[in-house]
Design an enzyme around this catalytic site. Structure first.
Site, PDB file in Angstrom:
ATOM      1  N   THR A  97      21.069  34.636  -3.777  1.00 27.11           N
ATOM      2  CA  THR A  97      19.723  34.078  -3.626  1.00 27.11           C
ATOM      3  C   THR A  97      19.836  32.832  -2.762  1.00 27.11           C
ATOM      4  O   THR A  97      20.398  31.816  -3.185  1.00 27.11           O
ATOM      5  CB  THR A  97      19.107  33.722  -4.990  1.00 27.11           C
ATOM      6  OG1 THR A  97      19.000  34.912  -5.775  1.00 27.11           O
ATOM      7  CG2 THR A  97      17.718  33.124  -4.815  1.00 27.11           C
ATOM      8  N   LYS A 172      12.502  37.741  -3.995  1.00 26.02           N
ATOM      9  CA  LYS A 172      13.243  37.086  -5.083  1.00 26.02           C
ATOM     10  C   LYS A 172      12.559  35.783  -5.470  1.00 26.02           C
ATOM     11  O   LYS A 172      12.525  35.407  -6.658  1.00 26.02           O
ATOM     12  CB  LYS A 172      14.692  36.827  -4.658  1.00 26.02           C
ATOM     13  CG  LYS A 172      15.549  36.129  -5.722  1.00 26.02           C
ATOM     14  CD  LYS A 172      15.648  36.953  -7.023  1.00 26.02           C
ATOM     15  CE  LYS A 172      16.432  36.198  -8.103  1.00 26.02           C
ATOM     16  NZ  LYS A 172      17.880  36.115  -7.826  1.00 26.02           N
ATOM     17  N   LYS A 240      18.144  25.402  -8.292  1.00 23.76           N
ATOM     18  CA  LYS A 240      18.438  25.720  -6.891  1.00 23.76           C
ATOM     19  C   LYS A 240      17.432  26.718  -6.352  1.00 23.76           C
ATOM     20  O   LYS A 240      16.864  26.544  -5.267  1.00 23.76           O
ATOM     21  CB  LYS A 240      19.866  26.265  -6.781  1.00 23.76           C
ATOM     22  CG  LYS A 240      20.334  26.583  -5.355  1.00 23.76           C
ATOM     23  CD  LYS A 240      20.160  28.048  -4.985  1.00 23.76           C
ATOM     24  CE  LYS A 240      21.082  28.956  -5.756  1.00 23.76           C
ATOM     25  NZ  LYS A 240      20.975  30.371  -5.295  1.00 23.76           N
TER      26      LYS A 240
END
Length: 288
Positions: A97, A172, A240
């Protein structure tokens, strides 16, 4: 069956690479800590290499599942990076990701070298990786995706191409945005039930059968109520990811007020020492 390289043997990559080997592919792995790569090779019967370039030489597909933008650049670029070892026509599949920006950057570099590139972030957590039940959301050239999908299938419950390069990463982001709001709502619901003196198990048994039901409710309510947070994706990694979402939202001029608020709640969890707790630990802010 294909010759496949897997870069990154964390809690996700280790079992994913194992599924590839079990499916009959010829797998070579690389990990920054070489001892883990040696251990994987001894356990699964595959090969390991000391650099991404060495691991990628001769591979038809190179999969990566590392930590962040900088980690991905480090395994792709430079004299010892995977791109330097890949042959023209080989396809790089990124399960990390990362930002859509670094995805487009690396896809351009790969294209200039005659390589295919599919961004393919994953959802399903460690359990999904171990049980070959990951959701894989992909972006990139349709032809590259069509070649890579049968390989990805070794560890996927569902795999779909959502569009051109970067579409997988954007999808995502949608996933993480949805999870953040859902976990906060579940945390408030469970904490509210506890404060009211209700039996949480009985409450969940009833409300999970209606419109409030979710995967998080079914699979996390017991550990959340017990204050146990060692079962999944870490808060540090979620922050993150949410940072990537918020940066992209600024660029796209999209408002994400709930996501921004919950990112700050996760910051509070980090300050409580919960950076490595799983994302369900949002409830700790309300009960401790």
């Amino acid at each position: 069956m294909a010759k496949v390289t897997f870069l990154g043997l964390g809690v996700m990559g280790y079992p994913m690479a194992g599924h590839l080997q079990a499916a009959g592919h010829e797998v070579t792995v690389y990990n920054r800590t070489a001892a883990k790569a040696e251990k994987w090779a001894a356990e699964h019967g595959g090969n390991w290499a000391s650099t991404p370039r060495e691991a990628a030489e001769g591979a038809e597909f190179v999969m990566a599942c590392v930590g962040n933008d900088d980690d991905l650049r480090s395994v792709c670029l430079g004299d010892e990076g995977a791109f330097a070892g890949m042959s023209e026509g080989a396809i790089f599949v990124d399960h990390t990701t990362v930002s859509a920006a670094v995805t487009r950057e690396l896809a351009e570099v790969a294209g200039e070298a005659g390589l295919g590139y599919v961004d393919a972030p994953i959802s399903g957590g460690q359990a999904g990786a171990e049980n070959a039940a990951l959701s894989v959301m992909c972006g990139g050239d349709a032809g590259d995706y069509d070649k890579a999908e049968p390989v990805i299938d070794a560890y996927a419950k569902i795999c779909r191409r959502l569009g051109d390069t970067g579409a997988g990463q954007i999808t995502k982001m949608c996933n993480q945005i949805a999870i953040a709001g859902l976990v906060q709502g579940l945390s408030e619901s469970l904490a509210f039930a506890q404060k009211a003196g209700l039996d949480v198990e009985n409450v969940v048994e009833v409300i999970s059968q209606g419109a409030a039901g979710s995967w998080q409710m079914v699979n996390r309510h017991k550990t959340m109520a017990a204050g146990e947070f060692e079962h999944g994706f870490a808060v540090d990694w979620m922050r993150k990811d949410l940072g990537i979402c918020l940066d992209a939202a600024d660029e796209m001029q999209v408002s994400l007020p709930v996501t921004a608020l919950i990112d700050q709640f996760y910051k509070e969890v980090q300050a409580m020492g919960g950076g490595r707790w799983d994302t369900s630990s949002l409830i700790a802010r309300l009960t401790r």
